[in-house]
Design a protein around this motif. Structure first.
Motif, PDB file in Angstrom:
ATOM      1  N   ARG A   1       0.819  -1.139   0.002  1.00 40.99           N
ATOM      2  CA  ARG A   1       0.248   0.074  -0.039  1.00 40.99           C
ATOM      3  C   ARG A   1       0.868   1.202   0.018  1.00 40.99           C
ATOM      4  N   HIS A   2       1.831   1.118   0.736  1.00 43.65           N
ATOM      5  CA  HIS A   2       2.777   2.345   0.891  1.00 43.65           C
ATOM      6  C   HIS A   2       3.592   2.523  -0.320  1.00 43.65           C
ATOM      7  N   ALA A   3       3.794   1.578  -1.168  1.00 43.14           N
ATOM      8  CA  ALA A   3       4.497   1.932  -2.270  1.00 43.14           C
ATOM      9  C   ALA A   3       3.637   2.380  -3.606  1.00 43.14           C
ATOM     10  N   VAL A   4       2.459   1.837  -3.476  1.00 46.04           N
ATOM     11  CA  VAL A   4       1.107   2.521  -4.474  1.00 46.04           C
ATOM     12  C   VAL A   4       1.046   4.099  -4.079  1.00 46.04           C
ATOM     13  N   LEU A   5       0.977   4.190  -2.695  1.00 49.44           N
ATOM     14  CA  LEU A   5       0.804   5.724  -2.499  1.00 49.44           C
ATOM     15  C   LEU A   5       2.036   6.565  -3.120  1.00 49.44           C
TER      16      LEU A   5
ATOM     17  N   GLU B   1       3.818   5.936  -5.362  1.00 50.16           N
ATOM     18  CA  GLU B   1       4.126   6.137  -6.740  1.00 50.16           C
ATOM     19  C   GLU B   1       2.923   7.055  -7.208  1.00 50.16           C
ATOM     20  N   ALA B   2       1.762   7.316  -6.508  1.00 54.89           N
ATOM     21  CA  ALA B   2       0.926   8.115  -6.937  1.00 54.89           C
ATOM     22  C   ALA B   2       1.087   9.587  -6.521  1.00 54.89           C
ATOM     23  N   SER B   3       1.953   9.877  -5.669  1.00 53.28           N
ATOM     24  CA  SER B   3       2.221  11.060  -5.076  1.00 53.28           C
ATOM     25  C   SER B   3       2.873  11.805  -6.169  1.00 53.28           C
TER      26      SER B   3
END
Length: 334
Positions: free
Chosen positions: A325-329, A331-333
């Protein structure tokens, strides 16, 4: 020239056989120590429960507490038969129980007796005999106290000396306070090494990072890590590559748990409870997303009757999911 070395401190209620087996997954080269065990317990107690260990733990040392040379010799022979690689004498523990038994840190006041104990141990076994001590106790002059103890144990054949670089205050401070309140005096240990170039000397006390380990190794032969090795065990993954030029046995905490699972399964099959094993692993993943959920899951679920490998795997999954989840966030930031 003495080869540089690294050890994990003997710690009461912490460095039991499960802890040591786990630490061995993280480093092949770190020397591991048992909790202190008294001579009376070795001679008269349940030996297999107190002294038994997994062959994977080598190199592993047993730390004895006692002050009667004959009893120490008898206990050392028993420990040698169990297959330990070293006998270590405790001259550093400051607890009331230890003082009442006339061993531990209070022996800093009786260097001649400590020398007699080391001589008896050397005569009893062919293993290395080492001593772990303080720089002094109470109002002792640390220059005089440490030199006198060192002189006595070296004359008796001591193979290595590990010095916790603080005084122990036998009156007025608890064992926990004695680990933090007396000021550290690393230069005193450095001076001891300078005066005794042929004696392998290791330093212990308040060391928290591998950068500090490297700095100490400029002055002494070995470093003993205590609480940080237990509370943040992944620091041990740096030992083999940085100090011995060898690859770490596993890459990270995830691989460490996978490698540890066969040991866990074997102990569970013998009737051990999961919590008694996993309590030593709570410091894994410190600083990673999901670390708190991992600890909470083990703390609440591993104590339950019948808890097994699935409980451990689910705790690890908490970290994997949180990291994803942290990696997705990230990448999205923007």
């Amino acid at each position: 020239m003495t080869e540089k070395f690294f050890t994990v401190a003997p710690m009461m209620d912490w460095t039991d056989r499960h802890c040591r087996a786990f630490h061995r997954v993280l480093s092949r080269r770190a020397r591991l120590y048992t909790e202190m065990v008294t001579t009376g317990a070795v001679i008269f107690g349940p030996r297999e429960r107190l002294l038994g260990f997994d062959p994977s733990e080598h190199p592993v040392a047993v730390q004895l507490g006692g002050s009667d040379p004959q009893e120490l010799a008898k206990a050392a022979r028993i420990c040698a038969d169990f297959g330990y690689d070293e006998i270590n004498l405790n001259v550093g523990c400051p607890s009331d129980r230890v003082q009442n038994g006339r061993f531990g840190a209070c022996l800093m006041q009786e260097p001649g007796l400590v020398g007699d104990c080391v001589a008896a141990l050397k005569a009893a076994v062919a293993l290395p005999v080492t001593v772990k001590c303080r720089i002094g106790v109470d109002d002792q002059d640390t220059e005089v106290a440490l030199d006198r103890l060192t002189e006595a144990v070296v004359a008796a054949g001591c193979d290595e000396l590990t010095v916790h670089a603080r005084k122990a205050w036998l009156q007025g401070l608890s064992p926990k306070e004695n680990r933090d309140i007396p000021p550290l005096d690393y230069p005193r240990v450095y001076r001891l090494k300078q005066a005794r170039p042929d004696l392998p000397v290791a330093i212990n006390g308040g060391i928290k990072t591998m950068a500090e380990v490297h700095e100490h190794l400029r002055h002494v032969d070995g470093v003993m890590l205590g609480r940080v090795a237990y509370q943040e065990p992944e620091i041990l993954l740096q030992v083999d590559p940085e100090l011995y030029g060898e690859a770490a046995p596993v890459a990270d905490g995830f691989e460490a748990i996978a490698a540890y699972e066969p040991y866990v399964a074997a102990r569970l099959a013998e009737g051990e409870r999961l919590h008694s094993i996993t309590r030593h692993m709570l410091g894994l993943f410190t600083g990673r997303p999901g670390a708190r959920a991992y600890r909470r899951h083990l703390a609440t679920e591993a104590v339950k009757p019948g808890a097994g490998l699935e409980t451990l795997r689910e705790a690890v999954a908490q970290v994997s999911r949180a990291m994803a989840r942290h990696a997705v966030l990230e990448e999205a930031s923007p």
